[in-house]
Design a protein around this motif. Structure first.
Motif, PDB file in Angstrom:
ATOM      1  N   GLN A   1       0.862  -1.177   0.000  1.00 56.78           N
ATOM      2  CA  GLN A   1       0.000   0.000   0.000  1.00 56.78           C
ATOM      3  C   GLN A   1       0.897   1.224   0.000  1.00 56.78           C
ATOM      4  OE1 GLN A   1      -3.253  -0.041   2.744  1.00 56.78           O
ATOM      5  NE2 GLN A   1      -3.627   2.150   2.590  1.00 56.78           N
ATOM      6  N   LEU A   2       0.787   2.020  -1.052  1.00 57.36           N
ATOM      7  CA  LEU A   2       1.640   3.182  -1.244  1.00 57.36           C
ATOM      8  C   LEU A   2       0.813   4.453  -1.084  1.00 57.36           C
ATOM      9  CD1 LEU A   2       4.292   4.547  -2.259  1.00 57.36           C
ATOM     10  CD2 LEU A   2       3.405   4.240  -4.581  1.00 57.36           C
ATOM     11  N   GLU A   3       1.277   5.332  -0.232  1.00 55.71           N
ATOM     12  CA  GLU A   3       0.608   6.620  -0.018  1.00 55.71           C
ATOM     13  C   GLU A   3       1.571   7.737  -0.363  1.00 55.71           C
ATOM     14  OE1 GLU A   3      -0.696   8.846   3.943  1.00 55.71           O
ATOM     15  OE2 GLU A   3      -2.028   7.154   3.512  1.00 55.71           O
ATOM     16  N   VAL A   4       1.140   8.618  -1.239  1.00 60.41           N
ATOM     17  CA  VAL A   4       1.972   9.750  -1.669  1.00 60.41           C
ATOM     18  C   VAL A   4       1.325  11.033  -1.160  1.00 60.41           C
ATOM     19  CG1 VAL A   4       3.075  10.906  -3.602  1.00 60.41           C
ATOM     20  CG2 VAL A   4       2.594   8.455  -3.740  1.00 60.41           C
ATOM     21  N   ASN A   5       2.032  11.747  -0.304  1.00 69.71           N
ATOM     22  CA  ASN A   5       1.524  12.984   0.296  1.00 69.71           C
ATOM     23  C   ASN A   5       2.300  14.196  -0.225  1.00 69.71           C
ATOM     24  OD1 ASN A   5      -0.382  11.828   2.456  1.00 69.71           O
ATOM     25  ND2 ASN A   5       1.532  10.752   2.901  1.00 69.71           N
ATOM     26  N   GLU A   6       1.782  15.358   0.124  1.00 69.05           N
ATOM     27  CA  GLU A   6       2.440  16.631  -0.195  1.00 69.05           C
ATOM     28  C   GLU A   6       2.713  16.793  -1.685  1.00 69.05           C
ATOM     29  OE1 GLU A   6       5.790  17.407   2.311  1.00 69.05           O
ATOM     30  OE2 GLU A   6       4.818  16.556   4.090  1.00 69.05           O
ATOM     31  N   ILE A   7       1.751  16.380  -2.477  1.00 69.04           N
ATOM     32  CA  ILE A   7       1.846  16.576  -3.925  1.00 69.04           C
ATOM     33  C   ILE A   7       1.652  18.070  -4.231  1.00 69.04           C
ATOM     34  CG2 ILE A   7       0.767  16.008  -6.143  1.00 69.04           C
ATOM     35  CD1 ILE A   7      -0.090  13.350  -4.846  1.00 69.04           C
ATOM     36  N   PRO A   8       2.400  18.617  -5.159  1.00 70.44           N
ATOM     37  CA  PRO A   8       2.227  20.035  -5.512  1.00 70.44           C
ATOM     38  C   PRO A   8       0.753  20.361  -5.777  1.00 70.44           C
ATOM     39  CG  PRO A   8       4.161  19.169  -6.593  1.00 70.44           C
ATOM     40  CD  PRO A   8       3.499  18.010  -5.928  1.00 70.44           C
ATOM     41  N   LYS A   9       0.301  21.462  -5.274  1.00 68.73           N
ATOM     42  CA  LYS A   9      -1.099  21.848  -5.353  1.00 68.73           C
ATOM     43  C   LYS A   9      -1.572  21.919  -6.805  1.00 68.73           C
ATOM     44  CE  LYS A   9      -4.423  25.132  -3.460  1.00 68.73           C
ATOM     45  NZ  LYS A   9      -4.606  26.357  -2.632  1.00 68.73           N
TER      46      LYS A   9
ATOM     47  N   ARG B   1      -7.595   8.919  -5.119  1.00 71.12           N
ATOM     48  CA  ARG B   1      -7.072  10.276  -5.258  1.00 71.12           C
ATOM     49  C   ARG B   1      -7.856  11.225  -4.351  1.00 71.12           C
ATOM     50  NH1 ARG B   1      -7.048  10.835 -11.753  1.00 71.12           N
ATOM     51  NH2 ARG B   1      -8.615   9.207 -11.554  1.00 71.12           N
ATOM     52  N   HIS B   2      -7.131  12.000  -3.557  1.00 74.99           N
ATOM     53  CA  HIS B   2      -7.751  12.948  -2.628  1.00 74.99           C
ATOM     54  C   HIS B   2      -7.255  14.349  -3.002  1.00 74.99           C
ATOM     55  CE1 HIS B   2      -8.895   9.474  -0.103  1.00 74.99           C
ATOM     56  NE2 HIS B   2      -7.698   9.005  -0.439  1.00 74.99           N
ATOM     57  N   PHE B   3      -8.043  15.036  -3.792  1.00 76.09           N
ATOM     58  CA  PHE B   3      -7.621  16.334  -4.321  1.00 76.09           C
ATOM     59  C   PHE B   3      -7.514  17.392  -3.217  1.00 76.09           C
ATOM     60  CE2 PHE B   3      -9.440  14.065  -7.910  1.00 76.09           C
ATOM     61  CZ  PHE B   3      -8.529  14.321  -8.916  1.00 76.09           C
ATOM     62  N   ASN B   4      -8.434  17.316  -2.244  1.00 82.16           N
ATOM     63  CA  ASN B   4      -8.408  18.334  -1.180  1.00 82.16           C
ATOM     64  C   ASN B   4      -7.233  18.154  -0.229  1.00 82.16           C
ATOM     65  OD1 ASN B   4      -9.565  15.937  -0.276  1.00 82.16           O
ATOM     66  ND2 ASN B   4     -10.754  16.956   1.321  1.00 82.16           N
ATOM     67  N   LYS B   5      -6.676  16.947  -0.162  1.00 84.82           N
ATOM     68  CA  LYS B   5      -5.546  16.678   0.719  1.00 84.82           C
ATOM     69  C   LYS B   5      -4.228  16.545  -0.049  1.00 84.82           C
ATOM     70  CE  LYS B   5      -8.378  14.242   4.139  1.00 84.82           C
ATOM     71  NZ  LYS B   5      -8.570  12.970   4.887  1.00 84.82           N
ATOM     72  N   SER B   6      -4.288  16.698  -1.373  1.00 93.32           N
ATOM     73  CA  SER B   6      -3.087  16.537  -2.216  1.00 93.32           C
ATOM     74  C   SER B   6      -2.406  15.199  -1.931  1.00 93.32           C
ATOM     75  CB  SER B   6      -2.098  17.695  -1.998  1.00 93.32           C
ATOM     76  OG  SER B   6      -2.667  18.909  -2.409  1.00 93.32           O
ATOM     77  N   ARG B   7      -3.214  14.135  -2.004  1.00 91.64           N
ATOM     78  CA  ARG B   7      -2.698  12.803  -1.661  1.00 91.64           C
ATOM     79  C   ARG B   7      -3.278  11.763  -2.609  1.00 91.64           C
ATOM     80  NH1 ARG B   7      -4.551  11.033   4.020  1.00 91.64           N
ATOM     81  NH2 ARG B   7      -6.342  10.220   2.886  1.00 91.64           N
TER      82      ARG B   7
END
Length: 225
Positions: free
Chosen positions: A148-156, A182-188
């Motif tokens: 399970q891969l979670e990518v956070n702090e994606i450029p807005k 995909r979580h657009f509001n959390k950039s994740r």
């Protein structure tokens, strides 16, 4: 005492290896249990609702429990309901006194306990057969780990592009995508995928960091069992 002096458990022992018909029947029972368990475990509608690694791993656990059920059935068939109560007691002891890390570990704990019980009941041929079936399943299931891969702090504003980039890299690494969130509001973004047999988390991490463009790259967090 469960048995009187005149009522003893049957003894089969190593002579069971010579009984080809009995061994074939036992093997077919285990195969049928595995096949039926797989039909339920890999039902198409279940696959569409997978969101986490635990849910992705559940089919493997269900098939292992199907094998466990067949092993218990064979024991009870040969030794009667008394042994069934013994197994029930062992299961209760493990349930309340053993701290297994996951359902996968719990299923293996139950299975190896049953293998010891079978050997102790003088059914070495069936113990060996059940062990072979279990080892084959473990080799198949654990050869392709689920991550399970979670990518956070994606450029807005770049979540969609980032998701496409990570998905493309995973595909190039021959990973099988199970689910994507995909979580657009959390950039994740989140992925659950099955990796190739010869891959490791370190090689996957390095490839993702190198091949995903810096302008859509985020911070990677892993979860693996």
């Amino acid at each position: 005492m469960f048995f009187s002096e005149t009522e003893q458990l049957p003894s089969i022992g190593w002579a069971g290896f010579l009984d080809g018909t009995h061994m074939l029947q036992s093997a077919l029972a285990l195969l049928l249990a595995i096949a039926l368990g797989a039909v339920v475990a890999f039902h198409p509608t279940t696959r569409r609702s997978i969101d986490t690694r635990e849910e992705a791993e559940l089919p493997k656990v269900l098939i292992m429990y199907a094998l466990i059920g067949a092993v218990i059935g064979e024991i009870v068939l040969k030794y009667g309901m008394v042994i069934g109560f013994v197994i029930f007691g062992i299961g209760g002891l493990m349930r309340f006194r053993t701290d297994a890390a996951s359902t996968r570990d719990t299923s293996r704990l139950i299975l190896v306990t049953l293998l010891g019980l079978i050997a102790g009941l003088n059914l070495p041929h069936f113990a060996v057969m059940a062990t072979v079936f279990a080892c084959i399943l473990i080799y198949i299931f654990d050869g392709h780990p689920v991550y399970q891969l979670e990518v956070n702090e994606i450029p807005k504003g770049r979540v969609k592009e980032s998701a496409a980039a990570y998905r493309a890299v995973l595909a190039s690494l021959k990973c099988t995508l199970i689910s994507e969130g995909r979580h657009f509001n959390k950039s994740r973004i989140e992925y659950v995928f099955r990796a190739p047999r010869d891959s490791t988390q370190e090689t996957l991490h390095a490839a993702l960091c190198e091949q995903v463009p810096a302008e859509v790259r985020g911070e990677i967090d892993w979860e693996v069992e």
